[in-house]
Design an enzyme around this catalytic site. Structure first.
Site, PDB file in Angstrom:
ATOM      1  N   SER A 103      50.762  -3.954  53.598  1.00 60.74           N
ATOM      2  CA  SER A 103      52.113  -3.946  54.556  1.00 60.74           C
ATOM      3  C   SER A 103      51.422  -4.318  56.061  1.00 60.74           C
ATOM      4  CB  SER A 103      52.651  -2.538  54.425  1.00 60.74           C
ATOM      5  OG  SER A 103      54.055  -3.010  54.992  1.00 60.74           O
ATOM      6  N   ASP A 219      60.259  -7.552  46.651  1.00 57.12           N
ATOM      7  CA  ASP A 219      59.558  -6.663  47.278  1.00 57.12           C
ATOM      8  C   ASP A 219      60.570  -5.593  48.211  1.00 57.12           C
ATOM      9  OD1 ASP A 219      56.884  -6.114  49.197  1.00 57.12           O
ATOM     10  OD2 ASP A 219      58.565  -6.069  50.446  1.00 57.12           O
ATOM     11  N   HIS A 274      58.467  -2.709  47.518  1.00 52.55           N
ATOM     12  CA  HIS A 274      57.491  -2.526  48.637  1.00 52.55           C
ATOM     13  C   HIS A 274      56.782  -1.302  48.634  1.00 52.55           C
ATOM     14  CE1 HIS A 274      55.651  -3.878  52.272  1.00 52.55           C
ATOM     15  NE2 HIS A 274      55.742  -2.834  52.568  1.00 52.55           N
TER      16      HIS A 274
END
Ligand SMILES: *[C@@H]1O[C@H](CO)[C@@H](O)[C@H](O)[C@H]1NC(C)=O
Ligand SMILES: *[C@@H]1O[C@H](CO)[C@@H](O)[C@H](O)[C@H]1NC(C)=O
Ligand SMILES: *[C@@H]1O[C@H](CO)[C@@H](O)[C@H](O)[C@H]1NC(C)=O
Length: 293
Positions: A103, A219, A274
């Site tokens: 990330s 995601d 995610h």
């Protein structure tokens, strides 16, 4: 006689072992890991453990820096500090190291490679990172309740807004003029805006042996998800893939060079949200471990 036979036997075994098992596969070169926003090193412990389980003896440097709220500090501060740690690790392991960022940590990692082009990182793996920027507020509601995309630029494209990591990579396709005017980070590391550091920024990425970009359509946080592979919105919300974007076509940061040399790998993995990229060990086994060496 026994001893001789035995030593011949073990010599043969060793020889066969080397033939079928390249030495590197026993333990990888050290792996530096950078966590995502609003978490810390503990979020990357599962992945560290998996690397060490499959390749015992691999040294892992899972950065504890900028955990929790401090992960919202400006990107350049984080790049500078974590980058100095990375350079110390580089110096301690002249054979080279690996780098993995998840990330926001993947964008920090990429900027570290560019800011410190003397690094000796061989493989860099970017795990669902907003490499081309972010235009989605889903993960921001924790600390900016009520923030919506349409008006977030008013906050981020300001002096104050640039004091947050997210403001540094907020990339509003409808307010590109303000993006270039205010953003202190992304236009520079993407060499969209030339600076005295542009050639170093390119060198730091181009020298990689392998760049692995992992992301996927489910995601839910990285927006557009293609940003994880350097794709992005153009003007309106039409996504342009990396290879059709200027950053690639002008080879601004070396993506094209890496690609032409077969050193750039992208993985589009559906069905992963995610918060799962660093917790899903099937995915780690399939797309991360094979690239470490
Ligand atoms: C180049 O990088 C150095 C170190 O981060 C910084 O102090 C300087 O402001 C940068 N120069 C430009 C033109 O971006
Ligand atoms: C977005 O821009 C592209 C290229 O200018 C155009 O083809 C497309 O129709 C536009 N889409 C919308 C939703 O405005
Ligand atoms: C974990 O990764 C595998 C392989 O990519 C995928 O098929 C699966 O749906 C993922 N599971 C979760 C919970 O994300």
């Amino acid at each position: 006689m026994m001893t001789t036979n035995k030593s011949i036997l073990s010599y043969c075994c060793l020889f066969i072992f080397i033939l079928i098992n390249p030495i590197e596969s026993a333990s990888y070169r050290p792996v530096v890991i950078i966590h995502g926003v609003l978490t810390g090193s503990e979020s990357m412990e599962q992945i560290s453990a998996r690397i060490q389980e499959t390749h015992p003896g691999t040294q892992i440097f899972n950065t504890p820096r900028y955990a929790g709220w401090s992960s919202l500090e400006p990107m350049w501060h984080q790049v500078e500090e974590i980058g100095q740690d990375l350079m110390a690790i580089s110096a301690a392991f002249p054979e080279g190291i690996n780098l993995l960022g998840y990330s926001q940590g993947g964008l920090l990692a990429r900027a570290i490679l560019q800011r410190f082009p003397d690094h000796n990182v061989r493989t860099f793996i970017s795990l669902s990172s907003p490499q081309a920027g972010q235009y989605g507020t889903k993960f921001l509601h924790l600390f900016f309740p009520g923030l919506v995309c349409e008006t977030a630029f008013e906050l981020f494209y300001s002096r104050v807004g640039q004091h947050t990591s997210v403001g540094n990579y907020w990339n509003d396709p409808y307010h590109q003029k303000l993006y270039f005017e205010y953003s202190k980070f992304l236009p520079l590391v993407n060499n969209e805006e030339q600076s005295g550091n542009s050639s170093d920024f390119k060198l730091g990425l181009t020298k990689l042996k392998k760049l692995v970009l992992i992301g996927g359509p489910d995601d839910g946080v990285i927006t557009p998800w293609q940003s994880s592979q350097f794709g992005y919105y153009k003007f309106n919300e039409t996504v342009v893939e990396m290879r059709n974007r200027e950053i690639y076509q002008t080879d601004a940061i070396g993506l094209k060079t890496l690609d032409k040399a077969n050193k750039l790998m992208t993985y589009t993995v559906p069905g992963v949200t995610h918060d799962q990229w660093h917790k899903n060990m099937t995915l780690v086994d399939l797309y991360i471990l094979p690239h470490l060496d």
